[in-house]
Design a protein around this motif. Sequence first.
Motif, PDB file in Angstrom:
ATOM      1  N   SER A 104     -19.229  -5.637 -27.313  1.00  0.00           N
ATOM      2  CA  SER A 104     -19.414  -6.960 -26.711  1.00  0.00           C
ATOM      3  C   SER A 104     -18.047  -7.599 -26.475  1.00  0.00           C
ATOM      4  O   SER A 104     -17.104  -7.381 -27.234  1.00  0.00           O
ATOM      5  N   ASP A 105     -17.953  -8.420 -25.428  1.00  0.00           N
ATOM      6  CA  ASP A 105     -16.727  -9.191 -25.186  1.00  0.00           C
ATOM      7  C   ASP A 105     -16.595 -10.326 -26.190  1.00  0.00           C
ATOM      8  O   ASP A 105     -15.550 -10.972 -26.267  1.00  0.00           O
ATOM      9  N   ARG A 106     -17.663 -10.605 -26.920  1.00  0.00           N
ATOM     10  CA  ARG A 106     -17.609 -11.709 -27.869  1.00  0.00           C
ATOM     11  C   ARG A 106     -16.758 -11.315 -29.073  1.00  0.00           C
ATOM     12  O   ARG A 106     -16.527 -10.135 -29.334  1.00  0.00           O
ATOM     13  N   ALA A 107     -16.282 -12.316 -29.771  1.00  0.00           N
ATOM     14  CA  ALA A 107     -15.467 -12.076 -30.969  1.00  0.00           C
ATOM     15  C   ALA A 107     -16.361 -12.162 -32.198  1.00  0.00           C
ATOM     16  O   ALA A 107     -17.383 -12.854 -32.200  1.00  0.00           O
TER      17      ALA A 107
ATOM     18  N   SER B  11     -15.183 -16.943 -28.662  1.00  0.00           N
ATOM     19  CA  SER B  11     -13.775 -16.688 -28.961  1.00  0.00           C
ATOM     20  C   SER B  11     -13.679 -16.544 -30.472  1.00  0.00           C
ATOM     21  O   SER B  11     -14.667 -16.774 -31.187  1.00  0.00           O
TER      22      SER B  11
ATOM     23  N   GLU C  23     -22.224  -2.400 -29.149  1.00  0.00           N
ATOM     24  CA  GLU C  23     -23.479  -2.430 -28.380  1.00  0.00           C
ATOM     25  C   GLU C  23     -24.101  -1.041 -28.265  1.00  0.00           C
ATOM     26  O   GLU C  23     -25.281  -0.923 -27.978  1.00  0.00           O
TER      27      GLU C  23
ATOM     28  N   GLY D  73     -12.060   0.219 -31.178  1.00  0.00           N
ATOM     29  CA  GLY D  73     -11.865  -1.212 -31.403  1.00  0.00           C
ATOM     30  C   GLY D  73     -10.735  -1.550 -32.358  1.00  0.00           C
ATOM     31  O   GLY D  73     -10.213  -0.713 -33.083  1.00  0.00           O
TER      32      GLY D  73
ATOM     33  N   ARG E  93     -20.025  -6.304 -33.105  1.00  0.00           N
ATOM     34  CA  ARG E  93     -19.688  -6.272 -31.675  1.00  0.00           C
ATOM     35  C   ARG E  93     -20.160  -5.004 -30.968  1.00  0.00           C
ATOM     36  O   ARG E  93     -20.177  -4.954 -29.737  1.00  0.00           O
TER      37      ARG E  93
ATOM     38  N   ARG F  41     -19.385   1.134 -26.489  1.00  0.00           N
ATOM     39  CA  ARG F  41     -19.298  -0.138 -25.763  1.00  0.00           C
ATOM     40  C   ARG F  41     -19.326  -1.278 -26.769  1.00  0.00           C
ATOM     41  O   ARG F  41     -20.158  -1.290 -27.688  1.00  0.00           O
TER      42      ARG F  41
ATOM     43  N   SER G 259      -6.373  -9.625 -30.345  1.00  0.00           N
ATOM     44  CA  SER G 259      -5.777  -9.675 -29.006  1.00  0.00           C
ATOM     45  C   SER G 259      -4.298  -9.308 -29.004  1.00  0.00           C
ATOM     46  O   SER G 259      -3.758  -8.973 -27.951  1.00  0.00           O
TER      47      SER G 259
END
Length: 413
Positions: free
Chosen positions: A312-315, A377, A288, A195, A286, A310, A222
């Motif tokens: 999360s797609d969340r921020a 986001s 998982e 990450g 984040r 893995r 990002s």
Amino acid sequence: MKVLLIGGGGREHALAWKLSQSPKLSKLFAAPGNPGIAEHAELVDIDPVDHQAVLSFCTRERIDLVVIGPEAPLVSGLGDALRAGGVAVFGPDKAAAQLEGSKGFTKDLCARAAIPTGRYVRTRNPAALDDFGLPVVVKADGLAAGKGVIIAETRADAEAALASTEGDAVIEEFLEGEEVSFFALTDGVTVLPFGSAQDHKRVGDGDTGPNTGGMGAYSPASVLTPQLEKRVMDEIVRPTVRAMAEAGTPYSGVLYAGLMLTADGPKLIEYNARFGDPECQVLMMRLESDLLDLLLAAAAGRLDKAEPPRFSDRAALTIVMAATGYPGTPEKGGPIGGVERAEANGGKVFHAGTAVRGGALAANGGRVLGVTALGASVAGAREAAYRAVDAIDFPSGFFRRDIGWRELAREQR
Ligand code: AMP
Ligand code: GLY
């Protein structure tokens, strides 16, 4: 599994919180820990500086894994002492921790392995400044708790920086671009991306004032696009792990790359031999996967068989609440209220420098709390984190109002 966690800051609270979610964990100890960590762990009074005392504790308690949070015990060889005593350790040994402990060591390794980084010379001789433009960066070789880097705008400042640097020094080309933190887990051979995040090192809004350990962070960053992340893995992180193994000092643990995204691509600013703080707090929010599984696999040299982490797609976004005076001399003992209210408001409050005094929570360090939240986001996570911060009553504390500003500007575009 019985685990001993070394450290007592926001990073370690986040690690303790995540470790405690593992079904494999039977008991967590922490030394020294803090009042937040105490919600998940039994605090033990052993001094990590005393390697033999830590080893005796591990033998007595049949500890299955020691997780070393901060850099100082890594650089001083706590990992070596424990491994020699047959204890599994997450974190590099002393020789490998030089990646953080000696800037010159890391720069030489980069030169040998053709890893992109700023041009440099290891010297205290001011004549060497002739070969660099301005601004120029002057660094102390060893650990300096974030105070070892001077960006000199003038020749006179650069000479003064060299004269004031303790021990060996590195003179380095100034790199222009956006900074990002990237993390990878490795057992010395296999490397798994773990990450990205962006820290906010300056104490004041708008990135002003002196450097700190970090006043807030968000993840993912990002700016580090999947294409750039691949380059960082291929050009920087994997060659480093390979070069360390070839040198007979394999690196095992988490490798934290401080990167500058320059016009010529990503370049290494520095390595740290540990998770970043507050970056660890946003990563743990984040994550998982089962953290204990991953740390055990890294410690045992079987990351090749582990399921990749893995996220999360969340921020996630963390706002650091610090005590007035930080990063100078922070005011100790200031009362803190509203932590439960902040968590009821959707935040997660990690303790960094807190203590319990007369039954009440009080400030006991520079960085005191890491107020963290998730969102769809970075903007969403930021709103939730500031809502939580506003629920906290810490009159002798302060925090930045603009954490995540770069990402927010990008999201708005
Ligand atoms: P460090 O103590 O190595 O984390 O460095 C502190 C900060 O100094 C980094 O986060 C960068 O913002 C800055 N810095 C260090 N080296 C360079 C460089 N070569 N060019 C530009 N900025 C740098
Ligand atoms: N947040 C920067 C560090 O942990 O070094």
